[in-house]
Enzyme design. Structure first.
Site, PDB file in Angstrom:
ATOM      1  CB  SER A 160      53.934 -33.303  17.660  1.00  0.00           C
ATOM      2  OG  SER A 160      53.340 -32.199  17.055  1.00  0.00           O
ATOM      3  CG  HIS A 191      55.705 -32.676  12.703  1.00  0.00           C
ATOM      4  ND1 HIS A 191      56.541 -32.105  13.625  1.00  0.00           N
ATOM      5  CD2 HIS A 191      54.518 -32.856  13.351  1.00  0.00           C
ATOM      6  CE1 HIS A 191      55.892 -31.957  14.772  1.00  0.00           C
ATOM      7  NE2 HIS A 191      54.665 -32.411  14.631  1.00  0.00           N
TER       8      HIS A 191
END
Ligand SMILES: *[C@@H]1O[C@H](CO)[C@@H](O)[C@H](O)[C@H]1NC(C)=O
Ligand SMILES: *[C@@H]1O[C@H](CO)[C@@H](O)[C@H](O)[C@H]1NC(C)=O
Ligand SMILES: *[C@@H]1O[C@H](CO)[C@@H](O)[C@H](O)[C@H]1NC(C)=O
Ligand SMILES: *[C@@H]1O[C@H](CO)[C@@H](O)[C@H](O)[C@H]1NC(C)=O
Ligand SMILES: *[C@@H]1O[C@H](CO)[C@@H](O)[C@H](O)[C@H]1NC(C)=O
Length: 535
Positions: A199, A457
C-alpha cells in the site's frame, strides 16, 4: 605466548549470536526459539525538538554499554484508522528505528535480506503490526522492518524550502542506507537485498526505485497494492498552513514562522488535528502524504512528478514487480457499510445524498482536478459508469467496490507498465492476487461477515507478514501460498538473472511483451495471463 593467548581468547569467547558489533558499538538481541531478533535499533537521531519537520539526521552515537535491542518497536505517533473508538491517537514521536530478524538455520551463515516498508496510507501503521514469525519459520531470509514518520509529522509541508515535506520518505531512504551498510554484521548479504512494501509502503518502494542510485541500495523491489501513480499518493498540498490554524498558530503565511510554531506544539496535538481533516469516518484516508518538493529544498527527496522521472529514464534499473488484488477497493468500500449506532444508517445510504460532496475525498480527484465543476463532472461520470441509474446500497455494493479498486489501485498498473516499457530497461513484473480471505480489512472495517467481499487489500501481504487480527485461523491453502511468497522473495534476492518465480510459475517480463503479462495467483495455484486491457 601471543599465539597461545590468542587461542585462549578465541576459546574463551565463542561468538555469542545475540551480541552484534556495529560501528556504534555492541548490541544485544533476543533468542526467540527458531529465530533471533534485534529490535528498535536507531538509524536516525530522534526527530524531536529542533529536528521535527526536518530531514532525518543519521544516528551518530557511540555506545559505551551494550545497547539493549530487545524492545518491541514503537510506532511513530499517529491517528490510527484501525484503533477503535473516537480517540485514535497512538505511538511516540521518537520512533526512527529498524528491527532485524534472523533465522536460526545451522546450514547457513549468510542470508539474503528482505526489507519491509509498512502500509497505512502514509498516516499510520508501524513495523510491529506485520508479524515475522511465519517468515522466520522458513529459515531462509533476514527480515528488516523500517519505522518511518507518518501523518502530519511525516508529511506536512508549506510547499517551499522552509517546510518541504516528505520527511517520512527521507527516513526510509536513510534506513535503507543503514541497512546496506550494517546488515553484514547481522549475517545479511548486502548485495542481495530486496525491498517490499504494501500500500503506502508499495508506493514508497516505487519512489525509491525512481532514484537512480537505488540500485546501490537494493537488488530488486516489489510494490504490493500501491505505487507512485495511485491518485491518493501525491498530494497537491502539504496542508501545513491549515494544520497551523487548527493547532493555534494563527493565520500566518510565513513558512518559517509557522514552522517555529509547529515545532513548539505537543506532538499529540498536531497528530490529533488529523480529525479535522477527515470529512466523515476515516475519509479521505490520506489527508497528508508525499508532495513534490521545490528544487531548492534542502535534501529533497522528490522534485519531479513520477511520470516525468520515468519519462526521463533517470531511475534505477532494477527488476520491479507491481501488483494488485482483485478487489483491493474493499478497503475503501467496506467502511461505508459500517452502521452509525446513533442514526442506524450506513454511510452507503448517506452517500446517495452526499455523493458530490464526498466523491472527491473518496476518489482523491481533488489531487488532480482544479475546479469544482471538473470534480462534479468526474463524480457524475464515474457514478454513471459503475452504477448506471442505481442507488448506492448493499445491492450495488460490489460495483462501488470495483470503482474503488480500479481508481485507487488498479488503473495505475497498466499505465506504469506502459511507461516503464517505453523508458526503462529492467524487467517489470505483475501479479494479481485472487483468493479471498475469511478475515481481513473489509470484515474489520465493516464489522460484517455476511458479505462476500472478494480478495481485498492486504489479503496477500498478510500471508507474507501475518497479523493477529487477520490470521486467526490458517487455511491450508494460505499456509502453502505464504510459503510460496516467501520462496519467491528469497529467489528474487538471490538470483542474478533478474527473474521472478512463484511456485511452479515463472513471471513473464512485461518489457518483452506488447500485452500486459500478469500472473494470477489463486487458491489452487498460479497462471500466466496476457491482456490487451486489464480485466
Ligand atoms: C532490555 O529491555 C527489555 C525490554 O524493555 C527489558 O525487559 C530488559 O530488562 C532490558 N535488559 C537490560 C539488560 O537492560
Ligand atoms: C453518527 O451520526 C451522528 C449524526 O449524524 C454523527 O454526529 C456521528 O458522528 C455519527 N457517528 C459516527 C461513528 O460516525
Ligand atoms: C527481454 O527484455 C529484456 C529487457 O528487460 C532484454 O534484455 C531481453 O533480451 C529480452 N528477452 C527476450 C527473450 O526478448
Ligand atoms: C459489531 O457488530 C456486532 C453485531 O453484529 C455488535 O454487537 C458490535 O458492537 C459491533 N462492533 C462494533 C465495534 O461496531
Ligand atoms: C504468524 O504465523 C505463525 C505460524 O504460521 C504463528 O505461529 C504466529 O503466531 C502468527 N503471528 C501472528 C502475529 O499472528
Amino acid at each position: 605466548a601471543d599465539a597461545v593467548d590468542n587461542i585462549r581468547l578465541y576459546w574463551r569467547a565463542p561468538s555469542d549470536p545475540l551480541i552484534i558489533n556495529i560501528p556504534n558499538g555492541k548490541l544485544r538481541g533476543k533468542d526467540n526459539g527458531h529465530y533471533y531478533s534485534y529490535e528498535s535499533i536507531p538509524y536516525a537521531e530522534p526527530p524531536i525538538g529542533e529536528l521535527r519537520f526536518e530531514a532525518p539526521q543519521p544516528y551518530n552515537h557511540q555506545w559505551t554499554e551494550i545497547f539493549n535491542a530487545t524492545e518491541t518497536p514503537v510506532s511513530c505517533v499517529q491517528w490510527n484508522q484501525f484503533q477503535r473508538g473516537s480517540d485514535k491517537l497512538m505511538g511516540e514521536e521518537d520512533c526512527l528505528t529498524v528491527s532485524v530478524y534472523k533465522p536460526k538455520n545451522p546450514s547457513r551463515d549468510h542470508f539474503p535480506v528482505v526489507v519491509l516498508l509498512h502500509g497505512g496510507s502514509f498516516m499510520f501503521g508501524g513495523s510491529r503490526i506485520y508479524g515475522h514469525s511465519n517468515f522466520m519459520q522458513e529459515g531462509t531470509m533476514i527480515v528488516v522492518k523500517i519505522n518511518y514518520r507518518v501523518g502530519p509529522l511525516g508529511f506536512a509541508s508549506t510547499g517551499d524550502k522552509d517546510l518541504p515535506g516528505n520527511y517520512g520518505l527521507k527516513d526510509q531512504r536513510l534506513a535503507l542506507r543503514w541497512i546496506k551498510e550494517n546488515i553484514i554484521h547481522f549475517g545479511g548479504m548486502p548485495d542481495n537485498i530486496v525491498l517490499i512494501g504494501h500500500s503506502a509502503g508499495g508506493a514508497s518502494a516505487h519512489f525509491h526505485l525512481l532514484h537512480e542510485d537505488f540500485s546501490q541500495l537494493a537488488k530488486a523491489a516489489i510494490s504490493v497494492s500501491g505505487n507512485a501513480l495511485d491518485p491518493w499518493v501525491i498530494h497537491e498540498s502539504g496542508r501545513a498552513f491549515e494544520l497551523g490554524r487548527i493547532v493555534g498558530c494563527g493565520e500566518t503565511t510565513d513558512s518559517a514562522k509557522l514552522k517555529k510554531c509547529l515545532k513548539s506544539k505537543p506532538a499529540g496535538e498536531l497528530v490529533s488535528a488529523v480529525r479535522s481533516f477527515l470529512v466523515f469516518s476515516y475519509v479521505p484516508f490520506s489527508p497528508f502524504g508525499p508532495v513534490i518538493e521545490p528544487k531548492d529544498a534542502p535534501e529533497a527527496f522528490l522534485t519531479q512528478h513520477p511520470i516525468d522521472i520515468i519519462t526521463s529514464g533517470k531511475f534505477a534499473q532494477v527488476p520491479w514487480a507491481v501488483t494488485y488484488t482483485s478487489e483491493d477497493g474493499g478497503y475503501n468500500a467496506a467502511q461505508l457499510l459500517e452502521t452509525n449506532q446513533t442514526t442506524g444508517e450506513t454511510w452507503i445510504d448517506t452517500l446517495n445524498d452526499r455523493w458530490f460532496d464526498w466523491a472527491p475525498y473518496l476518489l482523491f480527484s481533488r489531487n488532480s482536478m482544479k475546479t469544482v465543476r471538473d470534480m462534479d463532472e468526474f463524480s457524475r461520470n464515474i457514478r454513471q459508469q459503475y452504477l448506471g441509474d442505481r442507488r448506492f446500497s448493499e445491492e450495488s455494493y460490489l460495483d462501488l467496490q470495483r470503482m474503488f479498486t480500479d481508481i485507487l489501485f488498479k488503473n495505475s498498473v497498466p499505465k506504469l507498465i506502459d511507461l516503464h516499457r517505453k523508458y526503462g530497461k529492467s524487467p517489470v513484473y505483475s501479479f494479481v492476487y485472487d483468493n479471498p480471505s475469511d478475515v481481513g480489512v473489509a470484515q474489520r472495517l465493516s464489522n460484517r461477515t455476511d458479505i462476500h467481499f472478494g480478495t481485498v487489500h492486504g489479503d496477500d501481504f498478510f500471508l507474507i507478514f501475518n497479523t493477529t487480527t487477520f490470521r486467526k485461523t490458517i487455511r491450508p491453502d494460505k499456509e502453502d501460498i505464504s510459503k510460496k511468497f516467501i520462496k519467491m522473495l528469497e529467489d528474487f534476492a538471490l538470483n542474478d538473472k533478474g527473474t521472478l518465480t512463484y511456485g511452479e510459475c515463472n513471471f513473464q517480463n512485461n518489457m518483452n511483451s506488447t500485452k500486459y503479462e500478469v500472473l494470477r495467483i489463486t487458491r489452487t495455484g498460479c497462471k500466466n495471463e496476457q491482456y490487451e486491457q486489464l480485466p
